[in-house]
Design a protein around this motif. Structure first.
Motif, PDB file in Angstrom:
ATOM      1  N   ARG A   1       3.241 -18.210   7.914  1.00  0.00           N
ATOM      2  CA  ARG A   1       2.668 -19.168   8.849  1.00  0.00           C
ATOM      3  C   ARG A   1       1.909 -20.256   8.088  1.00  0.00           C
ATOM      4  NH1 ARG A   1      -2.857 -17.849   9.333  1.00  0.00           N
ATOM      5  NH2 ARG A   1      -3.223 -15.880   8.315  1.00  0.00           N
ATOM      6  N   ASN A   2       1.820 -21.413   8.674  1.00  0.00           N
ATOM      7  CA  ASN A   2       1.038 -22.531   8.129  1.00  0.00           C
ATOM      8  C   ASN A   2       1.329 -22.805   6.656  1.00  0.00           C
ATOM      9  OD1 ASN A   2      -0.238 -22.713  10.640  1.00  0.00           O
ATOM     10  ND2 ASN A   2      -1.823 -21.275  10.026  1.00  0.00           N
ATOM     11  N   THR A   3       2.569 -23.005   6.337  1.00  0.00           N
ATOM     12  CA  THR A   3       2.913 -23.308   4.950  1.00  0.00           C
ATOM     13  C   THR A   3       3.527 -24.694   4.857  1.00  0.00           C
ATOM     14  OG1 THR A   3       4.102 -22.564   3.006  1.00  0.00           O
ATOM     15  CG2 THR A   3       5.182 -22.188   5.096  1.00  0.00           C
ATOM     16  N   SER A   4       3.225 -25.383   3.780  1.00  0.00           N
ATOM     17  CA  SER A   4       3.796 -26.718   3.574  1.00  0.00           C
ATOM     18  C   SER A   4       5.004 -26.658   2.640  1.00  0.00           C
ATOM     19  CB  SER A   4       2.728 -27.650   3.000  1.00  0.00           C
ATOM     20  OG  SER A   4       2.256 -27.137   1.772  1.00  0.00           O
ATOM     21  N   THR A   5       5.304 -25.447   2.136  1.00  0.00           N
ATOM     22  CA  THR A   5       6.456 -25.280   1.253  1.00  0.00           C
ATOM     23  C   THR A   5       7.536 -24.480   1.988  1.00  0.00           C
ATOM     24  OG1 THR A   5       5.699 -23.206   0.319  1.00  0.00           O
ATOM     25  CG2 THR A   5       4.929 -25.222  -0.740  1.00  0.00           C
ATOM     26  N   ASN A   6       8.663 -24.356   1.375  1.00  0.00           N
ATOM     27  CA  ASN A   6       9.749 -23.550   1.940  1.00  0.00           C
ATOM     28  C   ASN A   6       9.731 -22.136   1.378  1.00  0.00           C
ATOM     29  OD1 ASN A   6      10.711 -25.597   3.545  1.00  0.00           O
ATOM     30  ND2 ASN A   6      12.032 -26.414   1.950  1.00  0.00           N
ATOM     31  N   ALA A   7       8.561 -21.610   1.086  1.00  0.00           N
ATOM     32  CA  ALA A   7       8.434 -20.259   0.534  1.00  0.00           C
ATOM     33  C   ALA A   7       8.779 -19.243   1.608  1.00  0.00           C
ATOM     34  CB  ALA A   7       7.016 -20.020   0.025  1.00  0.00           C
ATOM     35  N   TYR A   8       9.547 -18.237   1.219  1.00  0.00           N
ATOM     36  CA  TYR A   8       9.934 -17.179   2.145  1.00  0.00           C
ATOM     37  C   TYR A   8       9.324 -15.861   1.722  1.00  0.00           C
ATOM     38  CZ  TYR A   8      13.447 -20.281   4.094  1.00  0.00           C
ATOM     39  OH  TYR A   8      14.065 -21.322   4.702  1.00  0.00           O
ATOM     40  N   LEU A   9       9.075 -15.022   2.698  1.00  0.00           N
ATOM     41  CA  LEU A   9       8.603 -13.676   2.424  1.00  0.00           C
ATOM     42  C   LEU A   9       9.811 -12.785   2.228  1.00  0.00           C
ATOM     43  CD1 LEU A   9       5.907 -13.531   5.230  1.00  0.00           C
ATOM     44  CD2 LEU A   9       5.518 -13.844   2.787  1.00  0.00           C
ATOM     45  N   PRO A  10       9.673 -11.697   1.479  1.00  0.00           N
ATOM     46  CA  PRO A  10      10.796 -10.767   1.335  1.00  0.00           C
ATOM     47  C   PRO A  10      11.189 -10.196   2.685  1.00  0.00           C
ATOM     48  CG  PRO A  10       8.903 -10.077   0.020  1.00  0.00           C
ATOM     49  CD  PRO A  10       8.491 -11.269   0.789  1.00  0.00           C
ATOM     50  N   SER A  11      12.463  -9.914   2.868  1.00  0.00           N
ATOM     51  CA  SER A  11      12.925  -9.360   4.137  1.00  0.00           C
ATOM     52  C   SER A  11      13.653  -8.061   3.919  1.00  0.00           C
ATOM     53  CB  SER A  11      13.822 -10.352   4.846  1.00  0.00           C
ATOM     54  OG  SER A  11      14.903 -10.718   4.035  1.00  0.00           O
TER      55      SER A  11
ATOM     56  N   MET B   1      13.508   3.590 -10.684  1.00  0.00           N
ATOM     57  CA  MET B   1      14.428   4.635 -11.150  1.00  0.00           C
ATOM     58  C   MET B   1      15.795   4.571 -10.463  1.00  0.00           C
ATOM     59  SD  MET B   1      12.940   8.176  -9.462  1.00  0.00           S
ATOM     60  CE  MET B   1      14.122   9.189 -10.299  1.00  0.00           C
ATOM     61  N   PHE B   2      15.883   3.912  -9.316  1.00  0.00           N
ATOM     62  CA  PHE B   2      17.149   3.741  -8.590  1.00  0.00           C
ATOM     63  C   PHE B   2      17.502   2.258  -8.463  1.00  0.00           C
ATOM     64  CE2 PHE B   2      15.433   7.659  -6.457  1.00  0.00           C
ATOM     65  CZ  PHE B   2      16.405   8.536  -6.924  1.00  0.00           C
ATOM     66  N   PHE B   3      16.949   1.425  -9.335  1.00  0.00           N
ATOM     67  CA  PHE B   3      17.044  -0.022  -9.143  1.00  0.00           C
ATOM     68  C   PHE B   3      18.480  -0.514  -9.002  1.00  0.00           C
ATOM     69  CE2 PHE B   3      16.702  -4.530 -10.348  1.00  0.00           C
ATOM     70  CZ  PHE B   3      15.758  -4.918  -9.417  1.00  0.00           C
ATOM     71  N   ASP B   4      19.390  -0.017  -9.841  1.00  0.00           N
ATOM     72  CA  ASP B   4      20.776  -0.492  -9.783  1.00  0.00           C
ATOM     73  C   ASP B   4      21.422  -0.174  -8.436  1.00  0.00           C
ATOM     74  OD1 ASP B   4      20.662   2.211 -10.414  1.00  0.00           O
ATOM     75  OD2 ASP B   4      22.375   2.139 -11.779  1.00  0.00           O
TER      76      ASP B   4
ATOM     77  N   GLY C   1       0.821  -1.211   0.000  1.00  0.00           N
ATOM     78  CA  GLY C   1       0.000   0.000   0.000  1.00  0.00           C
ATOM     79  C   GLY C   1       0.853   1.258   0.000  1.00  0.00           C
ATOM     80  N   ILE C   2       1.958   1.229   0.729  1.00  0.00           N
ATOM     81  CA  ILE C   2       2.855   2.386   0.754  1.00  0.00           C
ATOM     82  C   ILE C   2       3.520   2.571  -0.598  1.00  0.00           C
ATOM     83  CG2 ILE C   2       5.025   3.256   1.724  1.00  0.00           C
ATOM     84  CD1 ILE C   2       4.085   2.154   4.421  1.00  0.00           C
ATOM     85  N   THR C   3       4.017   1.487  -1.203  1.00  0.00           N
ATOM     86  CA  THR C   3       4.673   1.629  -2.504  1.00  0.00           C
ATOM     87  C   THR C   3       3.678   2.071  -3.580  1.00  0.00           C
ATOM     88  OG1 THR C   3       4.487  -0.744  -2.967  1.00  0.00           O
ATOM     89  CG2 THR C   3       6.558   0.038  -2.013  1.00  0.00           C
TER      90      THR C   3
ATOM     91  N   PHE D   1       7.827   0.454  -8.669  1.00  0.00           N
ATOM     92  CA  PHE D   1       8.709  -0.379  -7.854  1.00  0.00           C
ATOM     93  C   PHE D   1       8.812  -1.784  -8.426  1.00  0.00           C
ATOM     94  CE2 PHE D   1       7.320   3.053  -5.269  1.00  0.00           C
ATOM     95  CZ  PHE D   1       8.399   3.356  -4.452  1.00  0.00           C
ATOM     96  N   ILE D   2       9.975  -2.377  -8.280  1.00  0.00           N
ATOM     97  CA  ILE D   2      10.212  -3.764  -8.668  1.00  0.00           C
ATOM     98  C   ILE D   2      10.614  -4.500  -7.388  1.00  0.00           C
ATOM     99  CG2 ILE D   2      11.602  -5.348 -10.052  1.00  0.00           C
ATOM    100  CD1 ILE D   2      12.163  -2.917 -11.927  1.00  0.00           C
ATOM    101  N   SER D   3       9.767  -5.403  -6.946  1.00  0.00           N
ATOM    102  CA  SER D   3      10.018  -6.147  -5.699  1.00  0.00           C
ATOM    103  C   SER D   3      10.354  -5.218  -4.532  1.00  0.00           C
ATOM    104  CB  SER D   3      11.143  -7.170  -5.901  1.00  0.00           C
ATOM    105  OG  SER D   3      10.764  -8.132  -6.849  1.00  0.00           O
TER     106      SER D   3
END
Length: 101
Positions: free
Chosen positions: A91-101, A71-74, A51-53, A64-66
């Motif tokens: 939470r409650n995931t059966s995969t090893n998916a990670y959230l961005p940090s 404009m400042f991506f590099d 929401g902020i981005t 924004f990209i991820s």
């Protein structure tokens, strides 16, 4: 180090909107303060910051990209945390998916 107050996060956001040119430093300061906030569910942080981005897309041409300003991506790829970061795990995931940090 103490967690930033909601007032400081608000003033960082207002400061970004009042600058004549997009501020990468201002954006990272806002993101760093926001990242230290706690959420009931770790995956809520991704949606909340999206929401902020979305609002900041008016200021940062190209959007924004991820979570990084296009404009400042590099330069933004060189970002480093100020202190040790904690990975958010969905939470409650059966995969090893990670959230961005």
């Amino acid at each position: 180090m103490a967690r930033p107050s909601s007032h400081r996060l608000y003033s960082d956001l207002v400061g970004i909107f009042s600058m004549p040119f997009p501020s990468l430093y201002g954006y990272f300061r806002l993101a760093a303060g926001y990242n230290s906030r706690g959420f009931s569910y770790p995956e809520d942080a991704v949606f909340a910051f999206a929401g902020i981005t979305t609002a900041l897309t008016r200021i940062f041409p190209g959007g924004f990209i991820s979570g990084l300003p296009q404009m400042f991506f590099d330069v933004a790829l060189l970002w480093q945390p100020e202190r040790a970061a904690t990975r958010r795990i969905k939470r409650n995931t059966s995969t090893n998916a990670y959230l961005p940090s």
